[in-house]
Motif scaffolding. Structure first.
Motif, PDB file in Angstrom:
ATOM      1  N   VAL A 201      95.227  24.471 -26.548  1.00 41.16           N
ATOM      2  CA  VAL A 201      95.822  23.953 -25.311  1.00 41.16           C
ATOM      3  C   VAL A 201      95.126  22.654 -24.895  1.00 41.16           C
ATOM      4  O   VAL A 201      93.918  22.479 -25.097  1.00 41.16           O
ATOM      5  CB  VAL A 201      95.727  24.980 -24.156  1.00 41.16           C
ATOM      6  CG1 VAL A 201      96.386  26.301 -24.547  1.00 41.16           C
ATOM      7  CG2 VAL A 201      94.299  25.233 -23.726  1.00 41.16           C
ATOM      8  N   ASP A 202      95.924  21.751 -24.321  1.00 41.77           N
ATOM      9  CA  ASP A 202      95.392  20.509 -23.735  1.00 41.77           C
ATOM     10  C   ASP A 202      95.188  20.737 -22.245  1.00 41.77           C
ATOM     11  O   ASP A 202      96.011  21.365 -21.589  1.00 41.77           O
ATOM     12  CB  ASP A 202      96.392  19.353 -23.924  1.00 41.77           C
ATOM     13  CG  ASP A 202      96.691  19.086 -25.388  1.00 41.77           C
ATOM     14  OD1 ASP A 202      95.758  19.163 -26.206  1.00 41.77           O
ATOM     15  OD2 ASP A 202      97.871  18.839 -25.712  1.00 41.77           O
ATOM     16  N   TRP A 203      94.094  20.173 -21.708  1.00 43.67           N
ATOM     17  CA  TRP A 203      93.841  20.330 -20.280  1.00 43.67           C
ATOM     18  C   TRP A 203      93.428  19.012 -19.652  1.00 43.67           C
ATOM     19  O   TRP A 203      92.925  18.112 -20.343  1.00 43.67           O
ATOM     20  CB  TRP A 203      92.765  21.392 -20.017  1.00 43.67           C
ATOM     21  CG  TRP A 203      91.417  21.110 -20.656  1.00 43.67           C
ATOM     22  CD1 TRP A 203      90.977  21.554 -21.860  1.00 43.67           C
ATOM     23  CD2 TRP A 203      90.353  20.318 -20.107  1.00 43.67           C
ATOM     24  NE1 TRP A 203      89.703  21.101 -22.114  1.00 43.67           N
ATOM     25  CE2 TRP A 203      89.287  20.356 -21.056  1.00 43.67           C
ATOM     26  CE3 TRP A 203      90.181  19.608 -18.920  1.00 43.67           C
ATOM     27  CZ2 TRP A 203      88.075  19.677 -20.845  1.00 43.67           C
ATOM     28  CZ3 TRP A 203      88.986  18.930 -18.702  1.00 43.67           C
ATOM     29  CH2 TRP A 203      87.934  18.979 -19.659  1.00 43.67           C
TER      30      TRP A 203
ATOM     31  N   ASN B  49      89.507  15.293 -19.492  1.00 45.65           N
ATOM     32  CA  ASN B  49      90.539  16.010 -20.246  1.00 45.65           C
ATOM     33  C   ASN B  49      89.950  16.480 -21.564  1.00 45.65           C
ATOM     34  O   ASN B  49      88.863  16.053 -21.973  1.00 45.65           O
ATOM     35  CB  ASN B  49      91.771  15.127 -20.474  1.00 45.65           C
ATOM     36  CG  ASN B  49      91.439  13.900 -21.306  1.00 45.65           C
ATOM     37  OD1 ASN B  49      91.328  13.974 -22.520  1.00 45.65           O
ATOM     38  ND2 ASN B  49      91.274  12.756 -20.632  1.00 45.65           N
TER      39      ASN B  49
ATOM     40  N   MET C  51     106.540  25.667 -21.788  1.00 45.46           N
ATOM     41  CA  MET C  51     105.551  24.831 -22.471  1.00 45.46           C
ATOM     42  C   MET C  51     104.991  25.541 -23.711  1.00 45.46           C
ATOM     43  O   MET C  51     104.696  24.919 -24.730  1.00 45.46           O
ATOM     44  CB  MET C  51     104.418  24.486 -21.493  1.00 45.46           C
ATOM     45  CG  MET C  51     103.329  23.600 -22.055  1.00 45.46           C
ATOM     46  SD  MET C  51     102.158  23.116 -20.758  1.00 45.46           S
ATOM     47  CE  MET C  51     101.368  24.670 -20.384  1.00 45.46           C
TER      48      MET C  51
ATOM     49  N   GLN D  92     107.789  27.864 -16.077  1.00 45.68           N
ATOM     50  CA  GLN D  92     107.582  26.543 -16.680  1.00 45.68           C
ATOM     51  C   GLN D  92     106.438  26.567 -17.687  1.00 45.68           C
ATOM     52  O   GLN D  92     106.503  25.902 -18.721  1.00 45.68           O
ATOM     53  CB  GLN D  92     107.367  25.475 -15.600  1.00 45.68           C
ATOM     54  CG  GLN D  92     106.056  25.533 -14.843  1.00 45.68           C
ATOM     55  CD  GLN D  92     106.040  24.570 -13.660  1.00 45.68           C
ATOM     56  OE1 GLN D  92     106.780  24.750 -12.694  1.00 45.68           O
ATOM     57  NE2 GLN D  92     105.188  23.557 -13.719  1.00 45.68           N
TER      58      GLN D  92
ATOM     59  N   THR E 197      98.152  21.132 -19.679  1.00 50.32           N
ATOM     60  CA  THR E 197      99.248  20.156 -19.678  1.00 50.32           C
ATOM     61  C   THR E 197     100.096  20.202 -20.939  1.00 50.32           C
ATOM     62  O   THR E 197     101.180  19.617 -20.980  1.00 50.32           O
ATOM     63  CB  THR E 197      98.681  18.733 -19.529  1.00 50.32           C
ATOM     64  OG1 THR E 197      97.717  18.514 -20.575  1.00 50.32           O
ATOM     65  CG2 THR E 197      98.013  18.557 -18.174  1.00 50.32           C
ATOM     66  N   GLY E 198      99.604  20.863 -21.965  1.00 54.32           N
ATOM     67  CA  GLY E 198     100.373  20.901 -23.210  1.00 54.32           C
ATOM     68  C   GLY E 198      99.700  21.812 -24.213  1.00 54.32           C
ATOM     69  O   GLY E 198      98.577  22.293 -23.992  1.00 54.32           O
ATOM     70  N   VAL E 199     100.404  22.088 -25.293  1.00 61.62           N
ATOM     71  CA  VAL E 199      99.855  22.967 -26.324  1.00 61.62           C
ATOM     72  C   VAL E 199     100.133  22.385 -27.698  1.00 61.62           C
ATOM     73  O   VAL E 199     101.065  21.599 -27.885  1.00 61.62           O
ATOM     74  CB  VAL E 199     100.459  24.389 -26.249  1.00 61.62           C
ATOM     75  CG1 VAL E 199     100.154  25.037 -24.924  1.00 61.62           C
ATOM     76  CG2 VAL E 199     101.951  24.388 -26.528  1.00 61.62           C
ATOM     77  N   ALA E 200      99.301  22.781 -28.654  1.00 62.72           N
ATOM     78  CA  ALA E 200      99.568  22.485 -30.059  1.00 62.72           C
ATOM     79  C   ALA E 200     100.092  23.761 -30.702  1.00 62.72           C
ATOM     80  O   ALA E 200      99.569  24.847 -30.446  1.00 62.72           O
ATOM     81  CB  ALA E 200      98.283  22.027 -30.753  1.00 62.72           C
ATOM     82  N   ARG E 201     101.148  23.618 -31.512  1.00 65.51           N
ATOM     83  CA  ARG E 201     101.756  24.800 -32.132  1.00 65.51           C
ATOM     84  C   ARG E 201     101.715  24.691 -33.641  1.00 65.51           C
ATOM     85  O   ARG E 201     101.826  23.607 -34.215  1.00 65.51           O
ATOM     86  CB  ARG E 201     103.216  24.931 -31.697  1.00 65.51           C
ATOM     87  CG  ARG E 201     103.370  25.450 -30.290  1.00 65.51           C
ATOM     88  CD  ARG E 201     104.806  25.905 -30.070  1.00 65.51           C
ATOM     89  NE  ARG E 201     105.399  25.236 -28.927  1.00 65.51           N
ATOM     90  CZ  ARG E 201     106.694  25.191 -28.678  1.00 65.51           C
ATOM     91  NH1 ARG E 201     107.540  25.738 -29.505  1.00 65.51           N
ATOM     92  NH2 ARG E 201     107.148  24.580 -27.610  1.00 65.51           N
TER      93      ARG E 201
ATOM     94  N   HIS F 196      90.733  19.455 -25.206  1.00 60.83           N
ATOM     95  CA  HIS F 196      91.581  20.382 -25.963  1.00 60.83           C
ATOM     96  C   HIS F 196      90.730  21.593 -26.336  1.00 60.83           C
ATOM     97  O   HIS F 196      89.574  21.447 -26.746  1.00 60.83           O
ATOM     98  CB  HIS F 196      92.116  19.697 -27.231  1.00 60.83           C
ATOM     99  CG  HIS F 196      93.017  20.570 -28.069  1.00 60.83           C
ATOM    100  ND1 HIS F 196      94.350  20.729 -27.805  1.00 60.83           N
ATOM    101  CD2 HIS F 196      92.736  21.340 -29.160  1.00 60.83           C
ATOM    102  CE1 HIS F 196      94.876  21.557 -28.700  1.00 60.83           C
ATOM    103  NE2 HIS F 196      93.920  21.940 -29.533  1.00 60.83           N
TER     104      HIS F 196
END
Length: 814
Positions: free
Chosen positions: A189-191, A198, A220, A216, A177-181, A200
């Motif tokens: 990555v978030d899941w 959920n 992200m 998409q 659903t998202g990532v840390a950069r 990380h």
């Protein structure tokens, strides 16, 4: 399932591609591999693929990957216990026109050069091998006995099991659903699980194997992955009594392929005008979904198929299937390290050839990730070839209408895309259009390829023979060789490298020596540690601290990413200046006279010798004149800021009328560079071609310490060349050469052509290609008899290591 909080790599997507990447990374010994699939493995597009597994692709390395896939699938069942359904039934492609006959015979010649077993067969032999086929109108066939078919879902599940057996974690119903950069890296990555759990996962690498979700997911991850889903149709018949195993059959002139499976026939289509799907996004619930039937859309294909295979008229339709497949802007898949990030990898957009490509693509990507270098040239599919604008969704929607059908369209040389055009225009576009330009497209740039005469249609009439612009290009070629020509080079990439350590940085990255006075132009290559060529550039010193790196139009992004990744602690900035300046090439024996008419500056050898640039006045404006040439003649590239570009063009064009100045296009440039033996990056020189074997040792200065690839150059000088890039000229002026035709030395195939074009001044088709030469002198290489195979016919060729045209380069320096 409990997921780890840390992994070496997270793979997003559990189709056949993601499973292959997981399998190959695990096979290489990567232990903490995690694959996350949003729903169930294969539930996107893998499950409904047709499962055709062909070996021959358009280039040697793509063929190498497809052949590897076959070998892998043949052995997977024994390794994993999962039946892949793989069997070698062979394949037949038939032609219904003379042009298609030429294409498939050229493909057969190419197959021989790539080591693929192939046989040209007559219409009667086609009927013998495929007795159900109506051969009315069939002009020729090609038989590939080692092609096959398999069960797509089971191939993916076998790869997933193999990965698990080697320690990889494969988790279903887990959505990223998202990532840390952290700067140019993804740190984790978030899941979210379907059950509401959920977490990380911190990771060193992320691989986007998300198929039609790749665009998409790419966004992200901070990367551009241009692809779009299209509807792909096929039907499966009821069981046909007495139907036994048959080869895969392709009838590209009717947009159709046929596959026998368990006594039924699957008929699929790649129709010329496709239906893009999910412009507003893919439904969240999508899993093993089918799209609505559209029998009206499929009907013309079915009608032709019933005529081509009459037994279909008697067979009932068991399944009418419509499912999505993802397509890219150029019909080549996306593989490799995303240029925007330093640890985000991509394997997506497989254009309906995902099953046959998955094994090889997974192997190549895993090797690239392990070594940090490409294992061999992957330029055809390297994600870095995609331009930023190509991620635009409206563009992708328009282009994908065409790319699906191009799989089975005639693959004519110089074929231009018809959709999604006119996006990038140079400052001279409207001037050239008014004066008869016929545009082609490269990396989105509209480029004048040739100029039509008054009353001549401004369009391509495609053929494998001389096309309708052949004489136009010959006239333009003659103008540059004998008089003066003007053409637009604005699309070439321009990267400004600036800072107190710009000189040291470029001397570290490039093989040439950029030190010297302001105005010095250095032709050089960026090398990898093996001495292979990553970029082919000119570097102009603009000031003490600023340089302009000029690259091919299609590789600007890749070349800038290469510079960024090797910047290290050097104090430099990199800026894309491509659109800031227009560039007009003034080339030919009268080019100096033309420039003297529009500028008070001095263009003599004493002030502006070959390989130098100077600031000039041009008309009532300012410009910069670079004395270099890609056509092998006296000439200048005139760089002018975009605001003054129109004025510069009008000034040159008006002054040139008395000299009979001719407007020229890119086809002329390609023909002239071929006569001169100038290499074309991506064809004649790639990351796996050693700079010395490419004949470019003169551009490498090994007395310079510590540049990338220096050790490999010194080693090669000691051990000797294994191959040489040889220039060829056919002794028969009629045949045309393009690329990949087999090279025969003393009657045996030893390689293939890397590029070809017609040499109008020298009066024959010309080409380049590598010839193995271990332990041989140049004289021994040239002492042999050479032939080039063109559509099954061997044609004698002269060979040379020096350019056929002006071998000493006197005309450039005149």
């Amino acid at each position: 399932m409990s997921l780890p909080t840390q992994a070496r790599v997270v793979i997003i997507g559990g189709g056949v591609i993601g499973c292959s990447v997981a399998y190959h990374l695990a096979k290489q010994g990567w232990t903490d591999v995690v694959l996350l699939e949003r729903k169930q493995l294969t539930s996107g597009t893998t499950w409904h693929a047709a499962g055709l597994i062909a070996q021959l692709r358009a280039t040697r390395n793509m063929t190498r990957l497809a052949k590897y896939s076959q070998e892998l699938y043949g052995a997977l069942e024994a390794e994993t216990g999962v039946a892949t359904g793989f069997r070698r039934c062979g394949s037949i492609t038939v032609a219904l026109t003379d042009e298609r006959r030429e294409e498939i015979l050229r493909q057969a010649s190419m197959a021989r050069a790539f080591g693929v077993e192939v046989e040209e067969i007559s219409p009667g032999e086609v009927a013998d091998r495929y007795p159900h086929l109506n051969i009315d109108g069939v002009t020729a066939g090609v038989w590939l006995p080692r092609d096959g078919q398999g069960d797509p879902a089971n191939i993916a599940l076998a790869l997933a099991r193999g990965a698990r057996q080697m320690g990889a974690r494969v988790a279903e119903r887990i959505k990223v659903t998202g990532v840390a950069r952290d700067g140019r890296r993804v740190s984790g990555v978030d899941w979210v699980g379907e059950d509401g759990t959920n977490g990380h996962i911190a990771c060193d690498h992320v691989v986007n194997c998300s198929g039609m979700w790749g665009h998409q997911v790419g966004r992200m991850l901070g990367t551009n992955v241009p692809l779009h889903a299209c509807e792909h149709f096929y039907i499966v018949t009821e069981s046909i009594p007495g139907l036994t195993s048959l080869p895969v059959l392709r009838v590209p002139d009717e947009c159709a392929y046929y596959k026998e499976d368990a006594g039924k026939i699957l008929l699929g289509a790649f129709e010329p005008l496709a239906k893009p799907w999910a412009m507003d996004g893919i439904p969240e619930s999508f899993e093993f979904d089918q799209l609505p039937e559209d029998f009206d859309h499929f009907e013309p294909i079915l009608e032709a198929a019933v005529n081509r295979m009459p037994m279909l008229a008697e067979a009932g339709i068991h399944t009418f299937f419509n499912g999505p497949e993802s397509f890219t802007p150029d019909d080549a898949y996306h593989l490799g390290l995303a240029p925007e990030m330093d640890n985000v990898w991509v394997a997506a957009g497989f254009n309906s050839i995902g099953i046959q490509s998955a094994g090889g693509a997974g192997m190549a990507l895993a090797q690239w990730m392990e070594a940090g270098e490409k294992p061999f040239d992957l330029g055809d599919v390297d994600i870095a070839r995609m331009q930023p604008f190509q991620g635009n969704r409206h563009y992708l929607f328009e282009r994908s209408k065409e790319t699906l059908g191009l799989l089975y369209a005639d693959h004519f040389p110089y074929r231009q895309k018809a959709t999604a055009r006119g996006i990038r225009r140079t400052p001279f576009h409207h001037h050239l259009q008014e004066l008869g330009a016929v545009f082609g497209e490269l990396a989105g740039w509209e480029r004048a390829n040739w100029f039509a005469r008054d009353g001549q249609a401004r369009a391509y009439d495609y053929s494998w023979q001389r096309q309708n612009w052949f004489d136009n290009a010959a006239t333009e070629h003659q103008a540059v060789r004998e008089n003066v020509g003007l053409y637009d080079m604005s699309s070439f990439g321009k990267i400004r490298v600036e800072g107190p350590e710009a000189e040291a940085f470029l001397n570290h990255v490039g093989g040439g020596d950029v030190a010297g006075p302001v105005g010095k132009i250095t032709y050089t290559q960026f090398l990898n540690p093996a001495g292979g060529i990553e970029a082919d550039v000119t570097i102009t010193r603009l000031s003490e601290t600023a340089f302009l790196v000029v690259t091919p139009a299609a590789t600007r992004l890749a070349d800038q990413a290469w510079l960024a990744r090797h910047r290290g602690d050097f104090r430099v900035t990199l800026t894309d200046m491509t659109a800031a300046e227009g560039v007009l090439a003034v080339m030919g024996p009268l080019s100096r006279e033309l420039l003297q008419r529009v500028s008070p500056n001095d263009f003599t050898n004493a002030v502006n010798p070959f390989g130098t640039a100077q600031e000039i006045e041009l008309g009532m404006g300012l410009a910069r004149a670079h004395r270099v040439s890609f056509v092998g003649e006296l000439g200048w590239e005139i760089y002018v800021s975009a605001d003054m570009a129109g004025h510069a063009f009008e000034t040159l064009w008006e002054a040139g009328q008395e000299l009979n100045l001719k407007l020229c296009g890119m086809h002329m440039m390609d023909s002239c560079r071929m006569e001169k033996g100038f290499r074309h990056f991506g064809h004649d020189i790639t990351c796996e071609d050693h700079v010395l074997e490419a004949g470019l040792g003169f551009a490498v200065k090994t007395d310079k310490p510590d540049f990338i690839g220096r050790d490999a150059v010194l080693r090669k000088r000691e051990t000797g060349l294994q191959n040489r890039l040889v220039q060829f000229k056919l002794t028969d002026p009629e045949p045309m050469l393009y690329h990949a035709e087999p090279i025969l030395r003393d009657g045996a195939v030893v390689g293939h052509l890397t590029s070809g074009a017609y040499g109008h001044h020298l009066g024959a088709a010309m080409a380049m290609g590598y010839v193995p030469c271990a332990g041989e002198s140049a004289a021994q290489v040239l002492a042999s008899t050479y032939e080039i195979e063109v559509a099954g016919v061997r044609v004698r060729a002269e060979a040379s290591l020096a350019p056929f045209y002006d071998p000493k380069g006197a005309r450039l320096r005149g």
